[in-house]
Write a protein that holds these residues in place. Structure first.
Motif, PDB file in Angstrom:
ATOM      1  N   VAL A  70       0.990  -1.138   0.208  1.00 21.94           N
ATOM      2  CA  VAL A  70       0.260   0.003  -0.013  1.00 21.94           C
ATOM      3  C   VAL A  70       0.923   1.223  -0.212  1.00 21.94           C
ATOM      4  CG1 VAL A  70      -2.065   1.185   1.225  1.00 21.94           C
ATOM      5  CG2 VAL A  70      -1.850  -1.195   1.271  1.00 21.94           C
ATOM      6  N   LEU A  71       0.746   2.109  -0.877  1.00 20.93           N
ATOM      7  CA  LEU A  71       1.321   3.348  -0.995  1.00 20.93           C
ATOM      8  C   LEU A  71       0.882   4.524  -0.911  1.00 20.93           C
ATOM      9  CD1 LEU A  71       3.659   2.371  -4.369  1.00 20.93           C
ATOM     10  CD2 LEU A  71       4.049   1.879  -1.978  1.00 20.93           C
ATOM     11  N   GLY A  72       1.560   5.534  -0.455  1.00 25.88           N
ATOM     12  CA  GLY A  72       1.033   7.046  -0.411  1.00 25.88           C
ATOM     13  C   GLY A  72       2.162   7.897  -0.836  1.00 25.88           C
ATOM     14  N   LEU A  73       2.116   8.542  -1.503  1.00 25.19           N
ATOM     15  CA  LEU A  73       3.354   9.491  -2.205  1.00 25.19           C
ATOM     16  C   LEU A  73       2.992  11.024  -2.112  1.00 25.19           C
ATOM     17  CD1 LEU A  73       3.971   7.484  -5.530  1.00 25.19           C
ATOM     18  CD2 LEU A  73       5.230   7.315  -3.173  1.00 25.19           C
ATOM     19  N   GLU A  74       3.815  11.495  -1.184  1.00 25.16           N
ATOM     20  CA  GLU A  74       3.471  13.052  -1.060  1.00 25.16           C
ATOM     21  C   GLU A  74       4.815  13.785  -1.698  1.00 25.16           C
ATOM     22  OE1 GLU A  74       3.668  13.683   3.263  1.00 25.16           O
ATOM     23  OE2 GLU A  74       2.316  12.181   3.642  1.00 25.16           O
ATOM     24  N   ALA A  84      -6.671  22.832  -3.759  1.00 28.79           N
ATOM     25  CA  ALA A  84      -6.988  22.048  -5.177  1.00 28.79           C
ATOM     26  C   ALA A  84      -7.161  20.385  -4.167  1.00 28.79           C
ATOM     27  CB  ALA A  84      -6.015  21.831  -5.988  1.00 28.79           C
ATOM     28  N   PHE A  85      -8.133  19.689  -4.725  1.00 28.94           N
ATOM     29  CA  PHE A  85      -8.415  18.613  -4.146  1.00 28.94           C
ATOM     30  C   PHE A  85      -9.153  17.733  -4.994  1.00 28.94           C
ATOM     31  CE2 PHE A  85     -11.654  21.540  -3.451  1.00 28.94           C
ATOM     32  CZ  PHE A  85     -12.934  20.876  -3.394  1.00 28.94           C
ATOM     33  N   ASN A  86      -9.106  16.331  -4.904  1.00 28.12           N
ATOM     34  CA  ASN A  86      -9.975  15.292  -5.549  1.00 28.12           C
ATOM     35  C   ASN A  86      -9.659  15.183  -7.190  1.00 28.12           C
ATOM     36  OD1 ASN A  86     -11.793  13.361  -5.833  1.00 28.12           O
ATOM     37  ND2 ASN A  86     -13.527  14.440  -6.356  1.00 28.12           N
ATOM     38  N   GLY A  87      -8.294  15.073  -7.491  1.00 30.06           N
ATOM     39  CA  GLY A  87      -7.782  14.639  -8.809  1.00 30.06           C
ATOM     40  C   GLY A  87      -7.439  13.307  -9.224  1.00 30.06           C
ATOM     41  N   TRP A  88      -6.402  13.333 -10.329  1.00 30.60           N
ATOM     42  CA  TRP A  88      -6.073  12.150 -10.856  1.00 30.60           C
ATOM     43  C   TRP A  88      -4.708  12.331 -11.610  1.00 30.60           C
ATOM     44  CZ3 TRP A  88      -6.467  11.576 -15.993  1.00 30.60           C
ATOM     45  CH2 TRP A  88      -7.701  12.281 -16.699  1.00 30.60           C
ATOM     46  N   VAL A 119      -0.581  15.201  -2.742  1.00 32.24           N
ATOM     47  CA  VAL A 119      -0.611  14.219  -2.012  1.00 32.24           C
ATOM     48  C   VAL A 119      -1.455  13.182  -2.613  1.00 32.24           C
ATOM     49  CG1 VAL A 119      -1.378  13.162   0.310  1.00 32.24           C
ATOM     50  CG2 VAL A 119      -0.359  15.523   0.258  1.00 32.24           C
ATOM     51  N   THR A 120      -1.150  12.047  -2.901  1.00 36.65           N
ATOM     52  CA  THR A 120      -2.146  10.925  -3.465  1.00 36.65           C
ATOM     53  C   THR A 120      -3.073  10.457  -2.623  1.00 36.65           C
ATOM     54  OG1 THR A 120      -0.669   9.038  -2.949  1.00 36.65           O
ATOM     55  CG2 THR A 120       0.004  10.313  -4.768  1.00 36.65           C
ATOM     56  N   VAL A 131      -3.477   7.242 -10.884  1.00 38.30           N
ATOM     57  CA  VAL A 131      -3.055   7.613  -9.467  1.00 38.30           C
ATOM     58  C   VAL A 131      -4.099   8.684  -8.962  1.00 38.30           C
ATOM     59  CG1 VAL A 131      -1.542   8.451  -7.919  1.00 38.30           C
ATOM     60  CG2 VAL A 131      -0.570   6.898  -9.688  1.00 38.30           C
ATOM     61  N   GLU A 132      -4.786   8.180  -8.128  1.00 39.13           N
ATOM     62  CA  GLU A 132      -5.862   9.351  -7.676  1.00 39.13           C
ATOM     63  C   GLU A 132      -5.058  10.229  -6.627  1.00 39.13           C
ATOM     64  OE1 GLU A 132      -8.808   9.474  -8.313  1.00 39.13           O
ATOM     65  OE2 GLU A 132      -9.170   7.418  -9.475  1.00 39.13           O
ATOM     66  N   VAL A 133      -5.224  11.735  -6.810  1.00 41.87           N
ATOM     67  CA  VAL A 133      -4.666  12.736  -5.870  1.00 41.87           C
ATOM     68  C   VAL A 133      -5.575  13.145  -4.994  1.00 41.87           C
ATOM     69  CG1 VAL A 133      -3.864  15.074  -6.224  1.00 41.87           C
ATOM     70  CG2 VAL A 133      -3.142  13.431  -7.645  1.00 41.87           C
ATOM     71  N   GLU A 134      -5.045  13.234  -3.773  1.00 44.69           N
ATOM     72  CA  GLU A 134      -6.189  13.605  -2.820  1.00 44.69           C
ATOM     73  C   GLU A 134      -6.174  15.222  -2.472  1.00 44.69           C
ATOM     74  OE1 GLU A 134      -8.324  13.441   0.655  1.00 44.69           O
ATOM     75  OE2 GLU A 134      -7.684  11.706  -0.444  1.00 44.69           O
ATOM     76  N   ARG A 135      -4.998  15.875  -2.699  1.00 36.59           N
ATOM     77  CA  ARG A 135      -5.032  17.388  -2.580  1.00 36.59           C
ATOM     78  C   ARG A 135      -3.802  17.966  -3.092  1.00 36.59           C
ATOM     79  NH1 ARG A 135      -5.890  18.329   3.126  1.00 36.59           N
ATOM     80  NH2 ARG A 135      -4.223  19.964   3.095  1.00 36.59           N
ATOM     81  N   ALA A 136      -3.790  18.996  -3.421  1.00 41.29           N
ATOM     82  CA  ALA A 136      -2.520  19.838  -3.550  1.00 41.29           C
ATOM     83  C   ALA A 136      -2.529  21.108  -2.768  1.00 41.29           C
ATOM     84  CB  ALA A 136      -2.247  20.231  -5.134  1.00 41.29           C
TER      85      ALA A 136
END
Length: 500
Positions: free
Chosen positions: A19-23, A113-117, A175-176, A130-135
């Protein structure tokens, strides 16, 4: 320190699901800092680009950098994010020596910014979304220099120095959402995501994305869950990984380390870790805080930001062609194979070749110059291709001189050397160094006759129909004219003089 046990990678992916999460932290290339007018230029003398505001001195007040807000919106749009109609800054409280205010001005529950990909393409062509949580917007910290140790880190150092030039530089943190289902390809996906994101940010012209200088840094969160389960494991966060290769290596190493710990009955400590470039391993840092530990609260000295919808749409219109689409178009227009395109991109030469083609050069010639001779010169100098003191227009002119017969390839390289040595534009170098091809028949005929006289046995072979032997005479003439003779014309004169 004992070397930790590692599990074989094939066994890891057989027994666990990664399980990954990339910042990703991106330093913006604004002229001034996020909340003050101090310059952001890289490499200044320590503590010379500071003021009361970025040092957090009493009585100083921040003012938001409008260009940074604009860049944040453009990044969010390029990542297919929703742009907030209203957002604000918060104070993220924690003590660290390179945080002069003892809090970081950031965004917490209300990002811009939020909810992207972002779609990323792996080496074999597989596309992973890759889904983007926020910028969100924030400011960078200062920099600690640990002196006296063997590794440059605080462990073993005799003392530390602090440089606050970087404190307050505008950052966008991307943040993904949680990345699952990648299996054995998790490290590759992590690398491909950061690579694709870097290309996108470069195309937006919002950052120089120099990972070696810290303009783009990745924090890689990794955890494992036993195959067949859905409960996430405890994660670690490997901080400030500063190369694409290191992102892949750090994720792979953490997977093998964590799997070995779990298989032996141990538990994973939620902590930050540091990636050791030389060994390809990670080392424990500090216990990882939760959001509650940072005691976020709204920044009282800054007003909320409410981007007008017409401004957001106006900025949407400034977005460049997405890098992936551009590469597909260029590949078709220039008739490149997948390997040729990959080499062009990996060399960082795509934009340079495109600009050279726009200046009139054929794509094949432009590509050849940038990925071969000029790439070699950049490597010799230890700089990026873009840092070479030669422009695409100048390269296009050199190619034109070769095409019209004014220069041979050998002479063209000498002209490029002259341009790189700051001797002027290509035409000036040609004139100053006297490099133009000798095409006058009288001068060439004299050189041909002299070479034939010096090698009579070769002349006989040519007269007997062995035309390949003319190469020896061509070589002699080229040597006599310092490589400035028109080789094709020389060969024809040789055959003519020999009656062949």
């Amino acid at each position: 320190m004992t070397t930790p046990e590692l599990m074989d990678y094939a066994e890891v992916v057989d027994r666990f699901d990664p399980v990954l999460g990339l910042e990703v932290h991106v330093e913006l290339s604004t002229a001034t800092k996020m909340f003050c007018g101090c310059p952001t230029a890289f490499g200044g003398e320590p503590n010379t680009q500071v003021c009361p505001t970025c040092l957090g001195l009493p009585g100083s007040l921040p003012v938001v950098n409008a260009v940074a807000v604009e860049s944040a919106i453009r990044i969010g749009l390029a990542l297919n994010c929703e742009i907030a109609e209203w957002c604000r800054f918060a104070r993220k409280n924690y003590f660290y020596p390179d945080m002069p205010k003892n809090f970081q001005t950031s965004q917490y529950d209300e990002p811009i910014a939020f909810n992207g990909w972002l779609d990323v393409t792996l080496d074999d062509g597989e596309v992973v979304r890759v889904e983007v949580e926020r910028a969100h917007m924030e400011e960078d910290t200062g920099k600690s220099l640990h002196v006296g140790g063997a590794t440059g880190r605080i462990h073993g150092a005799e003392h530390s120095l602090l440089d606050y030039n970087r404190a307050g530089v505008p950052l966008i943190e991307i943040v993904t959402k949680t990345i699952t289902g990648t299996g054995a390809r998790a490290p590759e996906v992590a690398r491909a995501y950061v690579s694709t994101l870097r290309d996108l940010l470069k195309a937006l012209d919002v950052s120089d994305v120099r990972m070696d200088q810290g303009s783009l840094r990745c924090d890689a969160n990794v955890s494992l869950m036993p195959s067949g389960t859905t409960v996430f494991g405890t994660r670690t966060e490997t901080k400030n990984v500063n190369s694409l290769r290191s992102v892949e290596r750090a994720v792979r190493y953490e997977m093998t380390r964590q799997a070995a710990v779990l298989a032996s009955g141990g538990s994973i400590l939620q902590e930050t870790r540091h990636f050791e470039e030389a060994s390809g391993t990670t080392r424990g840092g500090r216990r990882k805080e939760t959001s509650e530990d940072y005691r976020y609260f709204p920044e009282p000295d800054l007003v909320p930001i409410a981007p007008a919808r017409d401004w957001v749409e106006e900025l949407r219109g400034t977005l460049p062609e997405p890098p992936a689409e551009r590469r597909r178009r260029v590949q078709a227009e220039w008739s490149l194979t997948d390997l040729e395109l990959r080499d062009l991109v990996n060399a960082g030469a795509l934009d340079l070749v495109a600009a050279t083609v726009a200046a009139g050069a054929p794509p094949a010639d432009a590509r050849s110059w940038w990925v071969s001779y000029l790439a070699q010169q950049a490597n010799n100098r230890g700089v990026e291709l873009t840092e070479l003191p030669i422009t695409p227009t100048q390269v296009a002119r050199v190619i034109a001189l070769v095409t019209d017969g004014s220069l041979t390839n050998k002479l063209a390289r000498e002209v490029v050397d002259g341009v790189l040595a700051d001797e002027g534009d290509p035409d000036q170098v040609v004139a100053t160094r006297g490099l133009k091809v000798v095409s006058d028949d009288s001068a060439l005929t004299a050189a041909v006759d002299e070479a034939l006289a010096a090698q009579p046995d070769v002349a006989v072979k040519i007269r007997d129909g062995k035309h390949a032997a003319a190469g020896a005479i061509v070589g002699a003439v080229m040597k006599a004219t310092n490589g400035q003779a028109d080789a094709k014309r020389v060969r024809q004169l040789i055959l003519d003089r020999c009656g062949a």
